[in-house]
Scaffold this motif. Structure first.
Motif, mmCIF file in Angstrom:
data_model
loop_
_atom_site.group_PDB
_atom_site.id
_atom_site.type_symbol
_atom_site.label_atom_id
_atom_site.label_comp_id
_atom_site.label_asym_id
_atom_site.label_seq_id
_atom_site.Cartn_x
_atom_site.Cartn_y
_atom_site.Cartn_z
ATOM 1 N N GLU A 186 15.358 65.352 92.049
ATOM 2 C CA GLU A 186 14.857 66.370 90.732
ATOM 3 C C GLU A 186 15.669 65.817 89.452
ATOM 4 O O GLU A 186 14.981 65.977 88.258
ATOM 5 N N PHE A 187 16.597 65.247 89.637
ATOM 6 C CA PHE A 187 17.340 64.571 88.287
ATOM 7 C C PHE A 187 16.819 63.269 88.211
ATOM 8 O O PHE A 187 17.284 62.803 87.154
ATOM 9 N N LEU A 204 34.967 61.069 83.507
ATOM 10 C CA LEU A 204 34.825 61.657 82.099
ATOM 11 C C LEU A 204 34.611 63.090 82.145
ATOM 12 O O LEU A 204 34.831 63.848 81.102
ATOM 13 N N LEU A 205 34.003 63.564 83.284
ATOM 14 C CA LEU A 205 34.005 64.999 83.230
ATOM 15 C C LEU A 205 35.299 65.654 83.854
ATOM 16 O O LEU A 205 35.760 66.772 83.273
ATOM 17 N N SER A 219 29.665 67.521 94.721
ATOM 18 C CA SER A 219 28.981 68.504 94.726
ATOM 19 C C SER A 219 27.839 68.569 94.180
ATOM 20 O O SER A 219 27.590 67.612 93.071
ATOM 21 N N VAL A 220 26.589 69.385 94.570
ATOM 22 C CA VAL A 220 25.257 69.405 93.510
ATOM 23 C C VAL A 220 25.692 69.582 92.239
ATOM 24 O O VAL A 220 25.036 69.268 91.295
ATOM 25 N N LEU A 221 26.802 70.341 92.007
ATOM 26 C CA LEU A 221 27.179 70.809 90.536
ATOM 27 C C LEU A 221 27.593 69.654 89.699
ATOM 28 O O LEU A 221 27.724 69.726 88.465
ATOM 29 N N ASP A 222 28.253 68.701 90.459
ATOM 30 C CA ASP A 222 28.556 67.467 89.811
ATOM 31 C C ASP A 222 27.662 66.156 89.508
ATOM 32 O O ASP A 222 27.888 65.205 88.805
ATOM 33 N N GLN A 223 26.597 66.598 90.025
ATOM 34 C CA GLN A 223 25.654 65.502 89.879
ATOM 35 C C GLN A 223 24.846 65.714 88.392
ATOM 36 O O GLN A 223 24.691 66.927 88.039
ATOM 37 N N ARG A 224 24.609 64.524 87.835
ATOM 38 C CA ARG A 224 23.972 64.532 86.608
ATOM 39 C C ARG A 224 22.703 63.980 86.386
ATOM 40 O O ARG A 224 22.417 63.139 87.046
ATOM 41 N N THR A 225 21.745 64.415 85.505
ATOM 42 C CA THR A 225 20.330 63.985 85.202
ATOM 43 C C THR A 225 20.690 62.432 84.720
ATOM 44 O O THR A 225 21.556 61.974 84.300
ATOM 45 N N GLU A 266 21.298 62.849 81.048
ATOM 46 C CA GLU A 266 22.716 63.241 81.027
ATOM 47 C C GLU A 266 23.852 61.907 80.913
ATOM 48 O O GLU A 266 24.521 61.903 80.294
ATOM 49 N N LEU A 313 23.416 59.917 77.974
ATOM 50 C CA LEU A 313 24.294 60.603 76.732
ATOM 51 C C LEU A 313 25.838 60.490 77.276
ATOM 52 O O LEU A 313 26.662 59.871 76.244
ATOM 53 N N LEU A 314 26.253 60.459 78.239
ATOM 54 C CA LEU A 314 27.558 60.022 78.547
ATOM 55 C C LEU A 314 27.933 58.935 78.423
ATOM 56 O O LEU A 314 29.048 58.577 77.945
#
Lengths: 211, 169
Positions: free
Chosen positions: A27-28, A129-130, A166-172, A175, A178-179
């Motif tokens: 999806e990302f 970075l996060l 976690s899926v919450l730590d995955q970035r598109t 993103e 940008l990072l």
């Protein structure tokens, strides 16, 4: 063009299963992910490569990982300058990881040239970075800026990863762009770094034209 | 009071974000503080003032934010660094940017319907939500807070898990 997230840490190390992380990666905008300590497979059209990280900090452990020859993407956590030079010159090593934790002189122009010649990529872990704040994040950004200036001069590869547990730590992909702009990386450089992994498996002993 | 003429008004941009997990219990105010903290931590107070962030509305799993025109990328970068809201792990994905809220609302899809389920993994019961795209978000509330485990329907076999659809969590 391949778009790879190097590396992710699915369940049991993280809180999301490999299948779920593969689904999220699709999806990302990714088509390949390197999953640490998981077998090679394919879920939902996303190729999962086996990753192995050598954390021991000894050449004995590095050589033992190379000898296994199971098609894994092998990464070694960086140490001092001498260790890093030895790692970069070891055939079968694909990634040098964790350079943000090392001293500035741990990766100098000599090691950079060697990395470019041996096709060893430098791993940039965006989870740092996060997760970090304040002074710690500033140190990571400074280190990545230094690595970027060396990369622009000597032409070694970068391998970018979310380091997600976690899926919450995955970035598109957008993103990630940008990072990476936080330490001066351009969009083209980021996309090249996301597509580095297939090049790492190419034979590096053959002579090649350097522009 | 006479309203400010359009030429003197600040030009604004609106951002549509998706909140993952959709079950996050946080209102606009709490989300605003999370975004504002992220901008300040990453770029400092000066840039944060230039970005001039505001939360407009939360609609289910979507959030609409406002910022000054030309500062969308700055705000998107800061949003990408957000990992938690009120101590709950979260991911905010920027979906689109627009000059009007009306245009932004076109990007909002119908709410993903999920069935509440009870999942038994290793003889431990966990409540969760099974979505139509076969994603399962398990929720366990304990002393430490909320521990969410993310899996797919195909993983249930590996975990020797069974699901029972309930009326609600």
């Amino acid at each position: 063009m391949t778009v790879t997230d190097v590396c992710i840490h699915p369940f049991p190390e993280g809180d999301s299963t490999l299948r779920r992380m593969a689904l999220t990666a699709r999806e990302f905008g990714y088509d390949t992910i390197v999953a640490v300590d998981h077998v090679e497979s394919e879920y939902y059209g996303v190729l999962i490569l086996k990753g192995r990280i050598v954390r021991e900090g000894t050449m004995k452990a590095v050589n033992a990982a190379v000898r296994q020859r199971d098609g894994a993407v092998i990464g070694v956590v960086a140490g001092d300058n001498g260790f890093n030079r030895s790692v970069v010159q070891t055939p079968g090593i694909h990634l040098l990881c964790g350079l943000h934790r090392t001293q500035r002189n741990a990766f100098d122009h000599v090691t950079a040239k060697l990395a470019a010649g041996r096709r060893v990529a430098i791993h940039l872990d965006f989870s740092q970075l996060l997760a970090c704040r304040g002074h710690s994040r500033q140190k990571v950004l400074i280190r990545y800026q230094e690595l970027l200036s060396l990369q622009r001069k000597f032409g070694f590869s970068f391998a970018i990863g979310s380091g997600a547990r976690s899926v919450l730590d995955q970035r598109t992909v957008s993103e990630m762009i940008l990072l990476s702009s936080l330490f001066g990386m351009t969009r083209e450089e980021t996309l090249t770094a996301l597509g580095t992994v297939p090049d790492l498996f190419e034979e590096s002993s053959l002579p090649r034209v350097v522009q | 009071m006479k309203p400010l003429p359009p030429t003197l008004r600040e030009n604004r941009r609106y951002l549509l974000l998706r909140i993952t997990p959709a079950t996050l219990e946080a209102d606009e105010r709490e989300l605003y503080f999370a975004v504002s903290d992220a901008v300040t931590a990453l770029f400092g107070d000066t840039i944060a003032a230039e970005v001039h962030t505001a939360t407009i509305v939360r609609e289910g799993e979507y959030l609409i934010l406002r910022c000054r025109r030309g500062r969308e990328d700055t705000l998107c970068t800061a949003i990408a660094t957000i990992r938690s809201v009120n101590g709950t792990p979260v991911h905010l994905t920027t979906i689109s940017t627009s000059g009007t809220i009306k245009a932004l609302r076109r990007g909002i899809r119908a709410e993903r319907k999920g069935n509440s389920i009870i999942c038994t993994i290793n003889e431990a019961e966990r409540t969760g939500i099974l979505y139509a795209d076969e994603k399962i978000d398990l929720i366990r509330r304990d002393m430490k807070g909320q521990d969410v485990v993310f899996l797919t329907k195909d993983d249930m076999e590996i975990f020797h898990a069974t699901t029972t659809i309930t009326d609600g969590i």
